[in-house]
Design an enzyme around this catalytic site. Structure first.
Site, PDB file in Angstrom:
ATOM      1  N   ALA A  43       0.447  -0.907  -0.376  1.00  0.00           N
ATOM      2  CA  ALA A  43       0.269  -0.171   0.103  1.00  0.00           C
ATOM      3  C   ALA A  43       1.129   0.946  -0.028  1.00  0.00           C
ATOM      4  CB  ALA A  43      -0.548  -0.104   1.212  1.00  0.00           C
ATOM      5  N   LYS A 205      14.690   4.931  20.367  1.00  0.00           N
ATOM      6  CA  LYS A 205      15.838   3.903  21.068  1.00  0.00           C
ATOM      7  C   LYS A 205      15.976   2.434  21.849  1.00  0.00           C
ATOM      8  CE  LYS A 205      16.958   4.132  16.193  1.00  0.00           C
ATOM      9  NZ  LYS A 205      17.779   5.046  14.924  1.00  0.00           N
TER      10      LYS A 205
END
Lengths: 440, 440
Positions: A43, A205
């Site tokens: 997509a 992170k």
């Protein structure tokens, strides 16, 4: 066995990397996973561009909901980034009983608790190796490789853009603004570099690693975040004079304050001793240093971003899920990595057939013509010389050492050349041969 | 849930390390694995010694067959080494339907194909993270973390004894025999060091990695093995002058010879560019550099031997097996490493409470008493100075830079000290503060 069907949300840099590596290494991956892994739909916003890229290999749709609601699709790979649409799609995929693989650290650092709880309830996996440190399998190391340990601290260079900028500032003595501009021209920094240079990406992170290391929920809002945009070139120089390098580190560690256990979670420029291995991780590379009570310190380094390194982690997650969905539990991971019926019989080469470079040391008479003889012997076997070192004879000595580094050649050529060299009257004793690898 | 029952074969260095870490971190490990992991029996030659070590925590037997035949035991951990008795016991454990964890690289490099085939037939796992590179989870990285890649080559410092000897030879300019003797006295080399210094141990490990990387059977008999006992100190010096370091590397790589694909598998002293990260892995540390087509080069380094680093890998294997035997397939590895019902609520500390060292740069008037004022302000907050750098004022300047590195202290102390410093008339502008971590 029927292949596992993948739907990709997004076909940008990492999306196309994932598509390409899955295609290029499909046989290798199938031999490891036990069945094929096939992208059946992507997509994208720009359908025409994507159709040109996939060249008919899969469906291209504009509406990402068509992917997360497609009953044919087993695993949804979310690579569109951001917090809003990506969250809606991931939650919908989970609700539809699909496994999810994502590289989206922002999404997980902010909404991870909700997403993982939904996945747990629904009995699906949300895998995210690519979300931290790109191609380095650090999530696997922390979640599975170091499970024996009480993790004490983690310190990581987990943003390539800032590490590139800091390396260049130090190397070339330039200031932040100049290097940022160069980094943007080279594609190492985005047009709007805020998330990278202000430490937000690294903090996403570090937040994820903190949760995994200590068994706490993800809490990005509690992270201290300081970037490198105010870092002065003069401090990099002074630090160097004192034996340190400055790196943007994501740090999380256990700490006890007034007898109460707490967790530090912080991203900021940090002086670290120049002799540490991690201080020498330069350019856009990432590295994570983990300290566990049993293992001590261990370091994981490699490319922290880029299409194929990130795809490497996305696909590792796909293989993990495929193995779980395919194998008997006892043989989820084959003993030798590849399925027992998918081993090959490529032969181990005899040593004479290997190719590498060589260091050769000859002890020779200090007389005219010796070097000509040696170089002729090498040339006759098409061995070319990369570097040479000839020492002056010591006081009162009539012989000296000649050292040559060769370019790559087969071992048998060098063996033959050495035999000829040792037969020369001007060469004393044996020729010392040590192999040389550039490891590049 | 009932704990998983472990039988240990051997209670030497690694065996006792495994026993100790399992005990020390039992809560942490249970929170990760989903159930307890309990050593119920050990088999040793010296029963009295072992009974003193385990202090009643488990059964001690003399006959290892009692362990592999004990119906109570779920997993046998083989830590006795060698090829003969260890093979008999591992094969018997498999035949009895028990999972096996082993650190025995020699056994697997020589008899691995037979052992893995038996385990496959019987539906049990033979796990061996500890067999290669001690505490570094390199088997997991290769088998699971890098599954997307066509592995091109692996080069590893996979024997700590030889890396220690080579580091000392280079550092101190000593010859091989002298350093070997020191290494033996320090416990870095065995009384009979042949397996280490002649490269056999490294070749066992390289053989195992070769099989996993390329999907070929283990073939130790085809490995080329050359150790460091003939390495001359002069070659280490010449290599250094040319910009190289000499390491004993285990190398395995794809090669095409006359159009036919083959595999190189070799252990030998190797010159590598001094600027490579792996060239700076010194002492008894190990490191493995893996090159995959998607991820590029990634490096894994840490302690390659020793009781607890090796135990770290043994226990990681135990947790892997426990998770398979416990969890729903979809939740084999919890999203955040710990079981969802075993998370903790340790708080993330506010930045003022964190503890680290600091780099402080002050721009100050070049006049008497300034340094006394600055050091007094630090002393009042119990901040001690580790190093200082004071620059001469530039020609015609009346001000200069003072840089101080502090020992560890809490952030709030430094914040308060900086406020006082900036209030001094002799200090111009703001004080630059950068945090410093030793990472040791």
């Amino acid at each position: 066995m029927k292949s596992i069907k993948i739907g990709l949300l997004g076909l940008g840099n990492v999306g196309y990397g994932t598509f390409s590596v899955l295609k290029r290494n499909q046989e290798e991956i199938k031999r490891r996973a036990g069945r094929g892994i096939e992208v059946v739909a992507v997509a994208v916003r720009d359908v025409a561009r994507a159709e040109a890229l996939v060249a008919g290999a899969c469906k291209v749709v504009n509406d990402p909901h068509l992917i997360v609601n497609d009953p044919e699709i087993d695993i949804v790979v979310e690579l569109i980034g951001g917090y809003d649409l990506s969250k809606t799609l991931v939650m919908q995929a989970i609700a539809n009983g699909k496994h999810v693989v994502t590289a989206n650290k922002a999404l997980l650092a902010v909404h991870g608790n909700e997403i993982f709880a939904a996945a747990q309830d629904k009995g699906v996996m949300v895998a995210f190796e690519a979300a931290v440190a790109g191609g380095i399998p650090i999530i696997k190391a922390l979640r599975e490789g170091l499970t024996a340990n009480r993790i004490e601290w983690i310190a990581g260079i987990i943003n390539g853009t800032t590490n590139f900028i800091l390396s260049e500032m130090r190397d070339k003595g330039l200031d932040f603004a100049t290097v940022l501009k160069q980094a943007q021209e080279l594609g190492y920094a985005e047009a709007d570099p805020t998330f990278d240079i202000e430490g937000v990406d690294a903090a996403h992170k570090a937040t994820i690693m903190s949760a995994i290391a200590f068994g706490i929920p993800v809490q990005f809002d509690k992270a201290y975040v300081e970037g490198i945009s105010n870092l002065n070139a003069v401090d990099i120089r002074y630090a160097e004079q004192l034996g340190y390098r400055i790196k943007l580190l994501g740090i999380t560690k256990r700490a006890t304050v007034n007898g109460v256990e707490g967790i530090e979670l912080r991203v900021h420029p940090t002086l670290i001793p120049a002799k540490r291995l991690i201080a020498n991780v330069e350019g856009a590379m990432n590295a994570v240093l983990v300290h566990g009570d049993a293992v001590g310190a261990s370091l994981y380094s490699g490319r922290g971003a880029g299409a194929e390194p990130t795809a490497s982690s996305v696909i590792a997650d796909l293989v993990d899920i495929t193995r779980l969905a395919t194998a008997d539990p006892e043989h989820r991971v084959p003993h030798l990595a590849f399925q027992p019926n998918a081993m090959t019989d490529i032969a181990i080469l005899p040593m004479s057939e290997i190719t590498t470079s060589y260091y050769l040391r000859m002890h020779v008479a200090d007389q005219p013509g010796v070097l000509a003889d040696l170089t002729r012997i090498l040339a006759e076997r098409s061995i070319s010389i990369d570097a040479m070192l000839q020492k002056e004879p010591a006081e009162g000595e009539t012989h000296t050492d000649i050292i040559m580094l060769t370019h790559q050649t087969q071992e048998k050529n060098v063996t033959a050349a050495i035999e000829k060299m040792e037969a020369l009257n001007s060469v004393v004793g044996t020729v010392t041969k040590i192999r040389l690898e550039n490891l590049s």
